[in-house]
Each structure stands twice: as structure tokens, then as C-alpha cells.
Design a protein around this motif. Sequence first.
Motif, short mmCIF file in Angstrom:
data_model
loop_
_atom_site.label_atom_id
_atom_site.label_comp_id
_atom_site.label_asym_id
_atom_site.label_seq_id
_atom_site.Cartn_x
_atom_site.Cartn_y
_atom_site.Cartn_z
N SER A 21 34.82 34.10 41.20
CA SER A 21 35.49 34.12 39.91
C SER A 21 34.82 33.13 38.96
O SER A 21 34.36 32.06 39.38
N THR A 50 45.52 46.90 37.73
CA THR A 50 46.10 45.62 38.14
C THR A 50 45.07 44.50 38.19
O THR A 50 45.43 43.33 38.19
N ASP A 51 43.77 44.83 38.23
CA ASP A 51 42.75 43.80 38.40
C ASP A 51 42.42 43.05 37.11
O ASP A 51 42.32 41.82 37.12
N GLU A 55 33.47 42.84 35.86
CA GLU A 55 32.66 42.52 37.03
C GLU A 55 31.20 42.79 36.76
O GLU A 55 30.85 43.71 36.02
N ILE A 70 33.30 37.91 38.80
CA ILE A 70 34.47 38.50 38.14
C ILE A 70 35.06 37.51 37.14
O ILE A 70 35.35 36.37 37.47
N SER A 77 45.61 38.70 34.59
CA SER A 77 44.73 39.05 35.70
C SER A 77 45.01 38.14 36.90
O SER A 77 45.16 36.93 36.74
N VAL A 79 42.91 37.14 38.87
CA VAL A 79 41.79 36.18 38.89
C VAL A 79 42.08 35.02 37.95
O VAL A 79 41.79 33.86 38.26
N ASP A 118 48.13 45.45 48.92
CA ASP A 118 48.30 46.80 48.37
C ASP A 118 49.14 47.66 49.31
O ASP A 118 49.04 47.53 50.53
N GLY A 124 38.94 51.26 43.22
CA GLY A 124 38.27 50.02 42.85
C GLY A 124 37.16 50.35 41.86
O GLY A 124 37.17 51.41 41.24
N SER A 125 36.22 49.46 41.73
CA SER A 125 35.09 49.73 40.84
C SER A 125 34.07 50.61 41.55
O SER A 125 34.17 50.86 42.75
#
Length: 139
Positions: A21, A50-51, A55, A70, A77, A79, A118, A124-125
Motif C-alpha cells: 500500500s 469494495t476495494d 493498482e 495499491i 477504502s 487500504v 469474503d 478482482g482486477s
Amino acid sequence: MMHSDMEQIPGFLFFDHVAVSVRPGELEEHVQAYLTMGFKEVHREDVLGTDLVREVLLQVGDGPNLVQLIEPLSPESPVAKQIEKNGGRGGLAHVALRVADIQKAFDHLKQNGFKLIDKAPRKGSRGTMVFFVHPKATE
């Protein structure tokens, strides 16, 4: 361990990435540092839902292992909250493992008492499916 053993449940194949991060506004200087070390940028994406992060994935050599930088896009976030808990510093966010079958891996960990963040594998990405295991997974 032989390769065939690694294909057993939960089907871990290799470390996909180490996520680091970075504080808001500092992403590009971190990207530049990795480029200077010889990494190459292979993907960039705003991950919403939610993220809520931007990135950048960086690769060294031709291996499958990546560094994921990230940067939070919002104070909401996870993060951003992690950085706040860490005294305003970025750092190790998570380690991601590639699996042969994400649903089998999810079910296996759940059945064996791991605390999963989860409720099911989710998008995801890079078109991947992901789920997160709580850092205090077995307490």
C-alpha cells in the motif's frame, strides 16, 4: 514438494503478487522506483466496488510473481483504513496466492476453520476472481 502435490486441495500454485500500500498521491513515485530497479509495468487499473484502489502491477524478469502497488481512491477504502492504522504509513498489504480452482480453495479453507473476509470468491482486477483470508485466520 513435487509439483503434483501442489495441485492438491487447496490447489496453491505460486505466489501471484505481494501487495504494497502507498499513501494517496505517492503512487507514481513508487512506480518510478520499481521501474528504476528494472521492473516493468504490466497492468494498471482502478479497482472499484469494495476495494476502492488504484493498482499498478510490476513484474521483474519473466516470472509469474508480481508486485502490486495499491493506492486508496477514497477514505472508505480498506487500504486507506490500513494506512491509518499503520500510523499513516504504507507497507505490506497482503500476499496473494494463485490457485488451481478458486471455489475449491475457498471451500477447503472455510471447511478447515479459516476466517474468510469474503462470503464467496468475487471479481478482482485483471478479470481474476479473489477472496481474502483474515490476517487472524485461525484464532
